[in-house]
Structure formats: C-alpha cells, structure tokens
Design a protein around this motif. Structure first.
Motif, PDB file in Angstrom:
ATOM      1  N   ASP A 406       0.424   4.347  -4.333  1.00  0.00           N
ATOM      2  CA  ASP A 406      -0.316   5.120  -3.344  1.00  0.00           C
ATOM      3  C   ASP A 406      -1.040   4.164  -2.407  1.00  0.00           C
ATOM      4  N   GLY A 407      -1.871   4.722  -1.521  1.00  0.00           N
ATOM      5  CA  GLY A 407      -2.575   3.876  -0.577  1.00  0.00           C
ATOM      6  C   GLY A 407      -1.614   3.131   0.333  1.00  0.00           C
ATOM      7  N   ALA A 408      -1.687   1.798   0.315  1.00  0.00           N
ATOM      8  CA  ALA A 408      -0.846   0.963   1.168  1.00  0.00           C
ATOM      9  C   ALA A 408       0.630   1.024   0.799  1.00  0.00           C
ATOM     10  N   PHE A 409       0.921   1.575  -0.408  1.00  0.00           N
ATOM     11  CA  PHE A 409       2.307   1.615  -0.883  1.00  0.00           C
ATOM     12  C   PHE A 409       2.888   3.025  -0.911  1.00  0.00           C
ATOM     13  N   SER A 410       2.134   4.012  -0.432  1.00  0.00           N
ATOM     14  CA  SER A 410       2.566   5.404  -0.560  1.00  0.00           C
ATOM     15  C   SER A 410       3.852   5.695   0.207  1.00  0.00           C
ATOM     16  N   GLN A 420       8.585  -7.563  -7.322  1.00  0.00           N
ATOM     17  CA  GLN A 420       9.163  -8.426  -6.295  1.00  0.00           C
ATOM     18  C   GLN A 420       8.537  -8.128  -4.936  1.00  0.00           C
ATOM     19  N   PHE A 421       8.333  -6.846  -4.645  1.00  0.00           N
ATOM     20  CA  PHE A 421       7.701  -6.474  -3.387  1.00  0.00           C
ATOM     21  C   PHE A 421       6.255  -6.983  -3.328  1.00  0.00           C
ATOM     22  N   LEU A 422       5.508  -6.834  -4.448  1.00  0.00           N
ATOM     23  CA  LEU A 422       4.118  -7.275  -4.474  1.00  0.00           C
ATOM     24  C   LEU A 422       4.000  -8.791  -4.284  1.00  0.00           C
ATOM     25  N   GLN A 423       4.978  -9.521  -4.808  1.00  0.00           N
ATOM     26  CA  GLN A 423       4.945 -10.979  -4.657  1.00  0.00           C
ATOM     27  C   GLN A 423       5.088 -11.396  -3.200  1.00  0.00           C
ATOM     28  N   SER A 424       5.704 -10.554  -2.383  1.00  0.00           N
ATOM     29  CA  SER A 424       5.900 -10.877  -0.970  1.00  0.00           C
ATOM     30  C   SER A 424       4.861 -10.222  -0.070  1.00  0.00           C
ATOM     31  N   TYR A 425       4.028  -9.353  -0.646  1.00  0.00           N
ATOM     32  CA  TYR A 425       3.093  -8.588   0.172  1.00  0.00           C
ATOM     33  C   TYR A 425       2.040  -9.508   0.808  1.00  0.00           C
ATOM     34  N   GLY A 426       1.837  -9.316   2.113  1.00  0.00           N
ATOM     35  CA  GLY A 426       0.762  -9.998   2.806  1.00  0.00           C
ATOM     36  C   GLY A 426       1.035 -11.442   3.176  1.00  0.00           C
ATOM     37  N   GLU A 440       9.586  -4.053   5.176  1.00  0.00           N
ATOM     38  CA  GLU A 440       8.252  -3.531   5.447  1.00  0.00           C
ATOM     39  C   GLU A 440       7.447  -4.468   6.337  1.00  0.00           C
ATOM     40  N   GLU A 441       8.143  -5.364   7.043  1.00  0.00           N
ATOM     41  CA  GLU A 441       7.443  -6.392   7.814  1.00  0.00           C
ATOM     42  C   GLU A 441       6.503  -5.785   8.842  1.00  0.00           C
ATOM     43  N   GLY A 442       6.919  -4.694   9.471  1.00  0.00           N
ATOM     44  CA  GLY A 442       6.086  -4.071  10.486  1.00  0.00           C
ATOM     45  C   GLY A 442       4.771  -3.593   9.932  1.00  0.00           C
ATOM     46  N   ALA A 443       4.808  -3.032   8.706  1.00  0.00           N
ATOM     47  CA  ALA A 443       3.586  -2.510   8.118  1.00  0.00           C
ATOM     48  C   ALA A 443       2.671  -3.626   7.663  1.00  0.00           C
ATOM     49  N   GLU A 444       3.272  -4.790   7.295  1.00  0.00           N
ATOM     50  CA  GLU A 444       2.470  -5.863   6.732  1.00  0.00           C
ATOM     51  C   GLU A 444       1.841  -6.760   7.803  1.00  0.00           C
ATOM     52  N   LYS A 445       2.300  -6.628   9.043  1.00  0.00           N
ATOM     53  CA  LYS A 445       1.744  -7.469  10.090  1.00  0.00           C
ATOM     54  C   LYS A 445       0.295  -7.118  10.347  1.00  0.00           C
ATOM     55  N   GLU A 446      -0.060  -5.855  10.160  1.00  0.00           N
ATOM     56  CA  GLU A 446      -1.441  -5.462  10.304  1.00  0.00           C
ATOM     57  C   GLU A 446      -2.220  -5.999   9.114  1.00  0.00           C
ATOM     58  N   LEU A 453      -6.049  -1.368  -4.953  1.00  0.00           N
ATOM     59  CA  LEU A 453      -5.010  -1.066  -5.938  1.00  0.00           C
ATOM     60  C   LEU A 453      -5.542  -0.041  -6.926  1.00  0.00           C
ATOM     61  N   ASN A 454      -4.759   0.982  -7.186  1.00  0.00           N
ATOM     62  CA  ASN A 454      -5.132   2.017  -8.140  1.00  0.00           C
ATOM     63  C   ASN A 454      -4.240   1.942  -9.371  1.00  0.00           C
ATOM     64  N   PHE A 455      -4.877   1.929 -10.529  1.00  0.00           N
ATOM     65  CA  PHE A 455      -4.151   1.906 -11.793  1.00  0.00           C
ATOM     66  C   PHE A 455      -4.335   3.240 -12.509  1.00  0.00           C
ATOM     67  N   SER A 456      -3.245   3.728 -13.051  1.00  0.00           N
ATOM     68  CA  SER A 456      -3.284   4.980 -13.809  1.00  0.00           C
ATOM     69  C   SER A 456      -3.515   4.657 -15.274  1.00  0.00           C
ATOM     70  N   ARG A 457      -4.480   5.352 -15.861  1.00  0.00           N
ATOM     71  CA  ARG A 457      -4.766   5.166 -17.283  1.00  0.00           C
ATOM     72  C   ARG A 457      -4.350   6.418 -18.034  1.00  0.00           C
ATOM     73  N   GLY A 458      -3.769   6.240 -19.189  1.00  0.00           N
ATOM     74  CA  GLY A 458      -3.164   7.348 -19.921  1.00  0.00           C
ATOM     75  C   GLY A 458      -4.131   8.449 -20.299  1.00  0.00           C
ATOM     76  N   PHE A 459      -3.604   9.658 -20.428  1.00  0.00           N
ATOM     77  CA  PHE A 459      -4.389  10.795 -20.882  1.00  0.00           C
ATOM     78  C   PHE A 459      -4.554  10.715 -22.402  1.00  0.00           C
ATOM     79  N   ASN A 460      -5.552  11.453 -22.908  1.00  0.00           N
ATOM     80  CA  ASN A 460      -5.723  11.497 -24.356  1.00  0.00           C
ATOM     81  C   ASN A 460      -4.534  12.159 -25.040  1.00  0.00           C
TER      82      ASN A 460
END
Length: 636
Positions: A406-410, A420-426, A440-446, A453-460
């Motif tokens: 989500d966010g920048a990756f939505s 692999q994508f995260l290693q090249s991000y920014g 995604e070069e166009g989006a990363e130029k900005e 970064l949002n991490f999902s944590r498991g439900f009970n």
C-alpha cells in the motif's frame, strides 16, 4: 371520453324501457354473453379510472411533474451520498492529522527532554517524564538522555538517570557512549559515576577512539588510566546477577500470588459446599414441617399448629440465609477463578511487551533515506516477512510481520511487489536497476523518501464464516476466554453482522447506536447480561472512532465503557450486586437483582464487528481479534 361512447350513452338515456326490453329480447345467446362481458369490463375500467383520476389530472396539469419529482429525489440522494463521502474523507483527514500531530508532539516532547538533559534542567525533565517520556528514550541516532546529560556536564540529571537504571553503555550517533562523551567533555565526576555503574572504557566509537583517547583534560585521562577494566566486568556481572535475581523474585512473587488465589478458590469452594449442605438440610426440615402442618390441619390440631408456625418461620429464615450464603461463596469462587486467569494473562502480556510482541493489525515505520531502507531489507525474507524480531526506532517488529502493498506501492501488481523491487527503490538513475524498477522509473523520480512502510501483523484467530458463531459466541476451544479480551471481528465482506443476528445476538450498527435512546440501549445491555447473550456493535465499513460508542455507554453510567473494556470487569463489575445503579425506575419491574446469575454472566459477550480492512492498531490491540477467512473475495 370518446365521441362514440358519448353517442352510445345519449341513445341509452333517450330510449324507453320498452324499447330496451325489445332490443334485449332480439339478442341471441352469444350476443347476450358479449354484452355482459362488455358491461363487466366497463365497470372495472371505471373503478380504475376513479382511483387514478387525481394523478392523471395532476399529470395533465404538469406533464413533467413525475419526472421532476423523480429527478429531485435522485438529486437529494446524490447529495446525501456525496455528503457521506465528504464526511468520511473529513474523518480520515482528521484522523491522519491527529496522528501526525501526536507524532509531532511526541517528537517535540522528546527533543525538549534531550535539551533539558543537556542543560541540566532536572525539574523540567522530571515533569516531561511524568508526561510519558521514558528515561531510556533516544533520538533517531540512538543517542539517549544520559548521553546528552554527559555531553552537557549535567551532573544532577545524569545522577538521576543512572539511578533510574539507564544503560551507561548505550550506543548513540557515531557509536559514542555516555562515557565517551563525558570524557570528551572532561567531567571527572561523571566519568567516576559512569564507571561505577558499569560504563566500559574499552568501548570505541566508529573511528576506533576510546574514551581515554578523547579525554579533554589530564584529570579525566588519569582517572581512566587508573581504572581497572576487570572492575567493569565485575560490575556487569553483578548487574546480570541482580537482573537474574529480580527475575527470580518476580517469578516467586507470581507463584505466591497464584498460590494465594488457589487457596482462596479452594476455601471458597469448600465453604460453598458446606453452605449447600446446610441449605439442603434446611430445605428438608422446612418440607417436613410443612408436611406436618398439612397433617395437623387435616386432624384439626390447632394447638400443635400454633406450636409449628414459629418452627416453619424459623426454617424459612434459615433457607433464605443459606441461599444467600451459597450465592456469596459462588461469587467469591467465580471471582477467584477469574483473578487467576487474569494473573496468567498479565504475565503473558508482560512477557510479550518485554519481547516487543504487541498484538495488532498494522504496524507503521518510516525510512528516512535509502541507507535506512538498505539496512532494513536484509531483515526481510523473500516473501517480505520479518525474519526475526528487531526494533526499528521506537517500533518493535516481530517475526512473521509482513510488508503490505500500500502507500507508495499500492499501484503495483502483486507479482511486481517483491524484494527485488525494494532493492532498486529510490536509487538514482545512474545506478544499476532491475527491470521492475525501470518500469516504475517515472514514479520513483519524485521524492522517494521519507518512505512509509506498513507491516501486517497476524490476527489472534482466523475462521471461516460458518464457524463465526461457535468462535464469537460459544467460544469453542476456550481460546477467547483464555486470552481474556472481548472479541473484535474483521470481516471485509460484511456478512458477520447478518450471520450473528440469526443466532439471537443483539447487534446495533454504528448509525443506529448514535441515534438510539439511552433507555433502549440500557434494556438491551441488561437483557444480554441477564440471559447470558451477546451485545455487538457493527462499526460498518468506516474507521469509526471508539469515542462514538463510548459516549453512548457512558450515558448509561459514568465510566461504564472503560469498565467493560477492562478485563477486571468480569470479577469487579459483572456481579449481580453491581447492577443496582443501572436498573433505573422506568425498568425496575423488568429487572430484579436476583435474576442476574453468575452462570449467565459468564456467557455474556461484548464485542465489535467491522468490515474496515485496516482498523486502528491502538484500538484493535484492546481486543481478541478474529479475522473471517475469505472476506469479500469469496463473493467476487
């Protein structure tokens, strides 16, 4: 009316009865049937015309009336829809703003604390600690309050922080420890205190410089030269032993409390059994006296009846007395069981907090630069899950937390969102990039940073919709009771609320609850308690603030909602004697104190249902979270 019909009516009106009879007798059987059918049809048509006449007249007056009314209604509905969307957007914007304000306020308070520590403003720092600043707090570089105090020669603040148990070997910016900074500042007294509290003079900064190498005066260097590093090892070992002993004492304290509760439970159960035995004896005696009374009445023995009446009254008093005693000891036994369960739960929560494993749904961190992102990536598995527990700034990430698209990756496809994508991000365009990053070069130029970064944590617990009743209401397996929190169901499909209603639970949606009369909510709440039912609030698809719900319950009784959310409610509030204040005069006849029994109260369920995908972490971690398997994808 048409001209042919008018002529026909005129002919009929002018004809004499004899002419009508002659015309009728000349008709054949088939023509008779056709005339009767025509008159029947005419009669029906006239009735219909009479009922719609005013509408037709209105339409005649304004042919566009119906269309205009429909258009107006549609426009009104569209306005309401847009208003709802605007309100939702405003709530989300307000929530985001409040979150940013809280974050900014916390950072501002921490920065002020750092300044107060450096300037030796002890009173101001103590006030900030009362407001929530932790003694061990640090800035984004890891520099602690103690380190700042040592850099600023703040003797009083440093003494207080050392007394609070702050780590004298904490590593801050450029890997500098409090002792390193005290030596650089040339404060011999602080150096002495830090060494005696376990500060290690062998610790180097990132340039390899030790405290003795940067000491700014001869006295500081002399003290560091004379200090025996073996003493540091002894102090560290003593601290480890002290921590170990403290842990042992904590365990011993837990065992003592546990044993006290076990003894209390056993004593309550023993006395309850004694009271039950006495109650059974008193009831048997009362039955015998009543049988004797019947016999004396049949015999007409008035003198014996007079002697028996006081005995019957005394036996009835004894029965009531022992009934009250049984109920009292049942309450105490139930309370002891719940306290034992709470003690276990508090221990688990304390251990989880110490390990940084707080329950929730969505954990948010921030990467300020490419270097920070690169330091994070090795901690993630190829599936973008956290490999092992670690701390990121003041946020604890635990094994199994998964990075959310989500966010920048939505905008990415699921197949594109990978390590692999995260290693090249920014990265700048001159660096070597992968095919995914080129796409995604166009989006990363900005400006790519700071990156959230949002991490999902498991439900009970995750269950299919068919099992929701067993898990939510019946608690099959006892996991919810063992956890000790009320349930919170996350079902993006929105089916849970409908499904639960058929099981007999009282379910109120958030819109209905806002406009609900307090007396109706009071009745529903008391009915759920007295019958051991469930009272659920459906939050819908909005990220509703809990204050909306809290206010409605607090209208019934001040502080009621907080009591309900607190686990202690099960042994401190949900007892029959506690309901007297909730039973107001208008409903006193419907709810008697004696009707509230422990068996029913133990089955009472208070919970929430939402179809919002990402509930607020601070709200969610107060509950036992249940995710409905499949969600709305099942219906796609």
């Amino acid at each position: 009316m048409g001209s042919a019909a008018s002529a026909l009516l005129k002919d009929v009106e002018q004809a004499t009865p004899e002419e009508l009879k002659a015309a009728a007798s000349a008709l054949t059987a088939e023509e008779h049937a056709r005339v009767r059918a025509a008159f029947a049809h005419l009669h029906t048509s006239l009735q219909t015309d009479a009922s719609v006449g005013p509408v037709v007249a209105a339409a005649g007056e304004n042919e566009d009336g119906v269309d205009a009314a429909l258009a107006a209604e549609l426009a009104e509905q569209e306005k309401m829809f847009l208003k709802c969307l605007r309100k939702r957007a405003e709530r989300e914007a307000k929530k985001k703003l409040e979150k940013e304000e809280r974050k900014a306020a916390a950072k501002k308070l921490k920065d002020k604390a750092m300044e107060a520590a450096f300037d030796n403003e002890l009173d101001d720092l103590l006030k900030m600690m009362d407001e929530g600043v932790e003694p061990e707090c640090s800035d984004e570089h890891g520099t602690t309050l103690l380190s700042e105090a040592c850099a600023g020669n703040a003797k009083e603040v440093a003494e207080m922080l050392i007394g609070e148990g702050c780590d004298p070997n904490s590593v801050g910016r450029y890997r500098r420890t409090p002792l390193w900074r005290a030596a650089y500042a040339g404060n011999q007294e602080l150096i002495r205190q830090l060494l005696r509290s376990g500060g290690d003079p062998r610790e180097c900064d990132e340039q390899g410089a030790r405290p003795i190498d940067v000491a700014s005066n001869a006295e500081s260097r002399e003290y560091l030269v004379c200090w025996d590093p073996a003493s540091t090892d002894r102090i560290k070992e003593d601290k480890r032993k002290a921590a170990k002993n403290a842990e042992k004492e904590e365990k011993a304290k837990f065992k003592r409390q546990q044993q006290e509760l076990v003894d209390s439970l056993e004593e309550s159960e023993r006395r309850m059994q004694v009271s039950k035995s006495e109650l059974a004896r008193a009831r048997k005696l009362l039955v015998d006296y009543r049988q004797q009374k019947v016999s004396f009445v049949e015999q007409g023995a008035q003198e014996k009846l007079a002697e028996l009446e006081p005995l019957i009254e005394s036996a009835e008093v004894q029965v009531k007395l022992f009934e009250g005693s049984v109920q009292e000891w049942e309450w105490k036994a139930s309370r002891a069981r719940l306290k034992m369960n709470d003690l276990e739960q508090a221990k688990k929560e304390k251990e989880a907090k110490a390990a940084g494993k707080l329950r929730g749904f969505k954990v948010q961190i921030s990467c300020a630069s490419l270097d920070e992102l690169e330091s994070l990536l090795p901690r993630l598995a190829p599936t973008l899950e956290v490999d092992e527990d670690f701390a990121w700034s003041d946020i604890d990430l635990v094994k199994g937390d998964a990075l959310i698209k989500d966010g920048a990756f939505s905008h990415l496809k699921a197949s594109e969102f990978n390590k692999q994508f995260l290693q090249s991000y920014g990265r700048p365009s001159q660096d070597e990039v992968t095919e995914a990053s080129q796409a995604e070069e166009g989006a990363e130029k900005e400006e790519p940073f700071p990156l959230t970064l949002n991490f999902s944590r498991g439900f009970n617990r995750t269950v299919p919709i068919k099992a929701i009743s067993d898990v939510l209401l019946k608690d099959v397996g006892g996991l919810r009771a063992e956890d000790g929190r009320w349930p919170f169901v996350i079902d993006p499909s929105g089916r849970t609320s409908t499904f639960i209603k058929y099981s007999g639970a009282a379910v109120f949606n958030i819109v209905e609850l806002k406009d609900m009369e307090p007396l109706r909510l009071r009745r529903a709440f008391l009915n759920s308690l007295i019958h051991g039912g469930a009272l659920l609030v459906d939050l819908g698809s909005f990220d509703t603030k809990i204050d909306v719900v809290a206010d409605k319950f607090n209208d019934l009784e001040k502080g009621l909602f907080a009591k309900l959310l607190d686990r202690a409610v099960l042994y401190a509030y949900l007892l029959p004697r506690r309901f007297k204040s909730l039973i107001v005069k208008e409903i006193a006849q419907d709810f008697q104190i004696s009707a509230f029994m422990d068996e029913a109260l133990s089955k009472f369920v208070f919970g929430f249902v939402t179809s919002f995908r990402d509930p607020d972490l601070d709200f969610a971690k107060q509950f036992y979270t249940i995710s409905v398997k499949g969600g709305d994808e099942d219906e796609a």
